[in-house]
Write a protein that holds these residues in place. Structure first.
Motif, PDB file in Angstrom:
ATOM      1  N   GLY A  52       0.730  -1.289   0.033  1.00  0.00           N
ATOM      2  CA  GLY A  52      -0.004   0.041   0.099  1.00  0.00           C
ATOM      3  C   GLY A  52       0.943   1.369  -0.166  1.00  0.00           C
ATOM      4  O   GLY A  52       0.152   2.308   0.206  1.00  0.00           O
ATOM      5  N   GLY A  53       2.172   1.194  -0.166  1.00  0.00           N
ATOM      6  CA  GLY A  53       3.291   2.367  -0.133  1.00  0.00           C
ATOM      7  C   GLY A  53       3.342   2.834  -1.708  1.00  0.00           C
ATOM      8  O   GLY A  53       2.353   2.389  -2.605  1.00  0.00           O
ATOM      9  N   VAL A  54       4.061   3.845  -1.705  1.00  0.00           N
ATOM     10  CA  VAL A  54       4.099   4.583  -3.184  1.00  0.00           C
ATOM     11  C   VAL A  54       4.553   3.474  -4.125  1.00  0.00           C
ATOM     12  O   VAL A  54       3.815   3.414  -5.294  1.00  0.00           O
ATOM     13  N   ASP A  55       5.371   2.793  -3.951  1.00  0.00           N
ATOM     14  CA  ASP A  55       6.303   1.881  -4.941  1.00  0.00           C
ATOM     15  C   ASP A  55       5.441   0.675  -5.532  1.00  0.00           C
ATOM     16  O   ASP A  55       5.110   0.476  -6.388  1.00  0.00           O
ATOM     17  N   SER A  56       4.908   0.073  -4.342  1.00  0.00           N
ATOM     18  CA  SER A  56       4.028  -1.414  -4.677  1.00  0.00           C
ATOM     19  C   SER A  56       2.888  -0.958  -5.075  1.00  0.00           C
ATOM     20  O   SER A  56       2.231  -1.803  -5.953  1.00  0.00           O
ATOM     21  N   THR A  57       2.149   0.134  -4.846  1.00  0.00           N
ATOM     22  CA  THR A  57       0.737   0.589  -5.295  1.00  0.00           C
ATOM     23  C   THR A  57       1.051   0.862  -6.988  1.00  0.00           C
ATOM     24  O   THR A  57       0.145   0.632  -7.871  1.00  0.00           O
ATOM     25  N   PHE A  58       2.242   1.645  -7.037  1.00  0.00           N
ATOM     26  CA  PHE A  58       2.143   1.926  -8.703  1.00  0.00           C
ATOM     27  C   PHE A  58       2.384   0.644  -9.455  1.00  0.00           C
ATOM     28  O   PHE A  58       1.912   0.563 -10.513  1.00  0.00           O
ATOM     29  N   LEU A  59       3.424  -0.206  -8.759  1.00  0.00           N
ATOM     30  CA  LEU A  59       3.595  -1.464  -9.688  1.00  0.00           C
ATOM     31  C   LEU A  59       2.434  -2.332  -9.737  1.00  0.00           C
ATOM     32  O   LEU A  59       2.306  -2.821 -10.704  1.00  0.00           O
ATOM     33  N   LEU A  60       1.673  -2.385  -8.638  1.00  0.00           N
ATOM     34  CA  LEU A  60       0.289  -2.817  -8.821  1.00  0.00           C
ATOM     35  C   LEU A  60      -0.282  -2.391 -10.044  1.00  0.00           C
ATOM     36  O   LEU A  60      -1.226  -3.124 -10.690  1.00  0.00           O
ATOM     37  N   LYS A  61      -0.775  -1.170  -9.994  1.00  0.00           N
ATOM     38  CA  LYS A  61      -1.390  -0.578 -11.079  1.00  0.00           C
ATOM     39  C   LYS A  61      -0.937  -0.803 -12.421  1.00  0.00           C
ATOM     40  O   LYS A  61      -1.758  -1.053 -13.377  1.00  0.00           O
ATOM     41  N   VAL A  62       0.464  -0.446 -12.581  1.00  0.00           N
ATOM     42  CA  VAL A  62       0.808  -0.769 -13.911  1.00  0.00           C
ATOM     43  C   VAL A  62       0.619  -2.365 -14.371  1.00  0.00           C
ATOM     44  O   VAL A  62       0.632  -2.668 -15.372  1.00  0.00           O
ATOM     45  N   SER A  63       0.852  -3.299 -13.299  1.00  0.00           N
ATOM     46  CA  SER A  63       0.837  -4.784 -13.742  1.00  0.00           C
ATOM     47  C   SER A  63      -0.745  -4.968 -14.365  1.00  0.00           C
ATOM     48  O   SER A  63      -0.720  -5.494 -15.083  1.00  0.00           O
ATOM     49  N   LEU A  64      -1.712  -4.383 -13.355  1.00  0.00           N
ATOM     50  CA  LEU A  64      -2.921  -4.456 -13.893  1.00  0.00           C
ATOM     51  C   LEU A  64      -3.435  -4.156 -15.177  1.00  0.00           C
ATOM     52  O   LEU A  64      -3.817  -4.694 -15.969  1.00  0.00           O
ATOM     53  N   ASP A  65      -2.880  -2.891 -15.387  1.00  0.00           N
ATOM     54  CA  ASP A  65      -3.081  -2.180 -16.620  1.00  0.00           C
ATOM     55  C   ASP A  65      -2.382  -2.931 -17.836  1.00  0.00           C
ATOM     56  O   ASP A  65      -3.101  -2.997 -19.006  1.00  0.00           O
ATOM     57  N   ALA A 125      -2.180  -9.794  -6.040  1.00  0.00           N
ATOM     58  CA  ALA A 125      -1.547  -8.841  -5.028  1.00  0.00           C
ATOM     59  C   ALA A 125      -1.592  -9.636  -3.537  1.00  0.00           C
ATOM     60  O   ALA A 125      -2.558 -10.110  -3.285  1.00  0.00           O
ATOM     61  N   ALA A 126      -0.429  -9.714  -2.706  1.00  0.00           N
ATOM     62  CA  ALA A 126      -0.331 -10.417  -1.581  1.00  0.00           C
ATOM     63  C   ALA A 126       0.317  -9.197  -0.440  1.00  0.00           C
ATOM     64  O   ALA A 126       1.155  -8.671  -0.835  1.00  0.00           O
ATOM     65  N   ILE A 127      -0.293  -9.224   0.771  1.00  0.00           N
ATOM     66  CA  ILE A 127       0.235  -8.374   1.569  1.00  0.00           C
ATOM     67  C   ILE A 127       0.591  -9.358   2.908  1.00  0.00           C
ATOM     68  O   ILE A 127      -0.292 -10.170   3.358  1.00  0.00           O
ATOM     69  N   GLY A 128       1.868  -9.133   3.342  1.00  0.00           N
ATOM     70  CA  GLY A 128       2.120  -9.960   4.496  1.00  0.00           C
ATOM     71  C   GLY A 128       1.536  -9.293   5.862  1.00  0.00           C
ATOM     72  O   GLY A 128       1.859  -8.074   6.214  1.00  0.00           O
ATOM     73  N   VAL A 129       0.772  -9.796   6.568  1.00  0.00           N
ATOM     74  CA  VAL A 129       0.107  -9.516   7.884  1.00  0.00           C
ATOM     75  C   VAL A 129       0.741  -9.784   9.074  1.00  0.00           C
ATOM     76  O   VAL A 129       0.808 -11.095   9.140  1.00  0.00           O
ATOM     77  N   SER A 130       1.262  -9.027   9.978  1.00  0.00           N
ATOM     78  CA  SER A 130       1.819  -9.226  11.182  1.00  0.00           C
ATOM     79  C   SER A 130       1.858  -8.173  12.020  1.00  0.00           C
ATOM     80  O   SER A 130       1.436  -6.976  11.649  1.00  0.00           O
ATOM     81  N   PRO A 131       2.253  -8.321  13.319  1.00  0.00           N
ATOM     82  CA  PRO A 131       2.219  -7.098  14.348  1.00  0.00           C
ATOM     83  C   PRO A 131       3.075  -5.893  13.874  1.00  0.00           C
ATOM     84  O   PRO A 131       2.792  -4.743  14.364  1.00  0.00           O
TER      85      PRO A 131
END
Length: 233
Positions: A26-39, A48-54
């Motif tokens: 959800g940061g600048v870089d991975s959001t941009f990469l996800l958007k371009v990958s989708l387009d 898209a996969a996010i690692g969830v931890s404390p």
């Protein structure tokens, strides 16, 4: 190579991979990469996969979920258990190496279960000039860095994100909560929670760029120079 050529190169690199799992924060870089990958590849060829931890702040987690939904991405939430690793908890300068090793090993397993051969991350060209043990972990495991390979810097990515209308274009950097804990001080759930609650309070007071550094019995607050008087008051 101008910016449009770099963007085109990024698209060509993604096309050559065919199907990808994007390590998404959800940061600048991975959001941009996800958007371009989708387009570029279409939603059926992107996970898209996010690692969830404390060590992931709840606000960042919620933002990532919202962003993925807005972009029409299929998001997988993956539990990551880096706190079970004593090397990570010891919080030496290689902490990020152990964290990213756990994350990327998990994401590679998720990708394999979905028939995806390539995991891609948001490392950019600027990361080559910084101490990034997490990047070393990704390289060792074969994680692809298409932004870096296309020669895109953070400034490039912010500019292209604005062109794409991404809400993250001007988002401040948001590394994990563990990065606020002083080296040598053990990473624990309690300390991560203390940092998260302190930063949530500052955010509620209207501050946008800051860090709360955990030094055991002392907290150090870092803010922009123009916000210093306000915090002191």
């Amino acid at each position: 190579m101008d910016l449009q050529e770099r963007y085109t190169d990024l698209q060509e690199r993604l096309r050559s991979l065919g199907r990808v799992l994007v390590a998404f924060s959800g940061g600048v870089d991975s959001t941009f990469l996800l958007k371009v990958s989708l387009d570029t590849l279409g939603a059926d060829h992107v996970l898209a996969a996010i690692g969830v931890s404390p060590s992931l702040a709840r606000s960042q987690h919620e933002r990532a979920i919202d962003l993925a939904r807005q972009m029409g991405a299929r998001l997988i939430q993956v539990p990551v258990h880096e706190l079970d690793d004593e090397r990570y908890k010891a919080n030496q300068k290689d902490r990020c190496f152990h964290c990213k090793t756990h994350l990327y090993q998990t994401l590679l397993q998720v990708a394999a279960r979905h028939g995806v051969k390539h995991v891609v991350c948001g490392a950019n060209l600027d990361d080559q000039d910084d101490y990034r043990p997490g990047h070393q972990a990704g390289a060792a495991l074969g994680v692809e860095c298409p932004l870096m390979q296309a020669g895109l810097t953070k400034a490039h990515i912010r500019r292209l994100s604005r062109d794409l209308g991404l809400a993250t274009a001007d988002l401040p950097a948001s590394p994990c909560l563990a990065s606020r804990i002083a080296y040598g001080l053990e990473v624990t759930e309690e300390r991560l929670r203390q940092v998260e609650e302190a930063e949530a309070f500052l955010w509620s007071e209207g501050l946008a760029e800051f860090r709360v550094r955990h030094h055991d019995t002392l907290a150090r607050i870092e803010v922009r120079p123009q916000d210093l008087a306000r915090v002191i008051a």
